[in-house]
Design an enzyme around this catalytic site. Structure first.
Site, PDB file in Angstrom:
ATOM      1  CB  ILE A  14      -1.005  -0.087   1.072  1.00 47.06           C
ATOM      2  CG1 ILE A  14      -1.571   1.594   1.607  1.00 47.06           C
ATOM      3  CG2 ILE A  14      -0.490   0.156   2.471  1.00 47.06           C
ATOM      4  CD1 ILE A  14      -2.945   1.453   0.005  1.00 47.06           C
ATOM      5  CE  LYS A  90      -8.223  -0.168   4.260  1.00 47.85           C
ATOM      6  NZ  LYS A  90      -8.773  -1.430   4.244  1.00 47.85           N
ATOM      7  CG  ASP A 168      -8.212  -5.229   5.594  1.00 51.28           C
ATOM      8  OD1 ASP A 168      -7.153  -4.292   6.342  1.00 51.28           O
ATOM      9  OD2 ASP A 168      -7.291  -5.461   3.897  1.00 51.28           O
TER      10      ASP A 168
END
Length: 309
Positions: A14, A90, A168
């Site tokens: 990510i 997050k 998730d």
């Protein structure tokens, strides 16, 4: 004006795919250091730990966290204690209690902090929110179905305690819906399907409502290897609004609406920049609370084992 000197903790998929390109494209930030125990980030100083970055690296004003949620709490605490602004990917922490403690600490330290619910920054979200604000809501249907092998290859932390499993990606949908709706949601029931070799669910069916008894339902699937789907449909007395592709596409009564072309993470960092300039914070806990409540009231069914390969 001097750029905001930024450190990055965690340099996985990510961070490589989204955070670093967004940082480099924003002149308000300068990425100066990365803490990673894996592949190094080119063009900046790399360190083995946050402690080493803070003690031996170039000065930083802010730190972005892209590590798995398990163990992240202590790292963000350390950065806040050092007086750094923080951006937290997050889900912000492995537990709701940890996230609540970070909210309090950021306020005490007087720094800016952002829980980066990146899906809220998808191009269609703000237009949808404005349209819904004056409508009479009747029901909401969420369908969030994707292939974990494609998006999280080899990332076993997702299936461990605190890894959230299907939540998730599912928390992305919840972050959008809690942003779109004026009243808070509450979980009425949840069906969690847990592979027999995992600790977290691979699929879930959630029923929610608000104080006005709005019917909100969600179907999450993390083992959906075909025709992936990220949609939210809101039925109103005045028409039907639909978000597709995670909020990148917006239609009202079947008519496609024009939306911004700005990417989610570009908007996330622009918001972080504004928070720092205004000495503010944005630390919404509602998406994580809904996940916690789903685990709290959810019934669990054991399903076939999950294998990444």
């Amino acid at each position: 004006m001097q750029p905001i000197r930024l450190g990055l903790v965690g340099y996985g998929k990510i961070a490589q795919d989204q955070h670093v390109p967004a940082i480099n494209a924003n002149r308000a930030f300068q990425l100066v250091s990365v803490a990673t125990q894996g592949k190094p980030c080119a063009g900046v100083e790399n360190f083995q730990s946050l402690s080493e970055l803070l003690e031996n690296g170039p000065p930083v004003d802010a730190i972005a966290f892209c590590t798995p949620p398990q163990g992240r709490f202590a790292l963000v605490q350390q950065a806040l204690a050092a007086g750094k602004h923080v951006l937290v990917e997050k889900p912000p922490c492995a537990t709701l209690g940890e996230a609540m403690a970070l909210v309090d600490q950021a306020k005490e330290q007087g720094v800016s902090a952002l829980f980066a619910w990146h899906s809220r920054y998808a191009p269609g979200i703000e237009i949808a929110r404005d349209w819904l604000a004056t409508r009479t809501l009747q029901s909401v249907q969420i369908d969030w179905k994707e292939d974990v092998r494609k998006w999280h290859p080899g990332q076993t932390w997702i299936w461990q305690p605190g890894g959230l499993g299907v939540f998730d990606p599912g928390i992305n949908a919840l972050s959008i819906v809690t942003h779109l709706l004026a009243l808070p949601l509450f979980v009425e029931s949840a069906g969690l399907r847990v592979p027999e070799n995992c600790q977290s669910p691979i699929a879930a069916s959630i029923k929610m409502s608000n104080a006005q008894q709005l019917d909100v339902r969600a179907e999450f699937d993390f083992d959906h290897g075909h025709d992936e789907l990220w949609s939210i449909e809101v039925r109103c007395k005045e028409g039907v609004l639909r978000l597709d592709n995670g909020g990148a596409l917006l239609s009202i009564d079947g008519v496609r609406q024009a939306v911004s072309e700005e990417g989610e993470y570009a908007a996330v960092y622009r918001h972080f920049q504004q928070l720092i300039a205004e000495k503010g914070s944005d630390l919404d806990l509602q998406p994580l609370r809904l996940v916690a409540d789903s685990f709290f009231v959810g019934s669990r069914v054991s399903v076939a084992p999950f294998y990444d390969a």
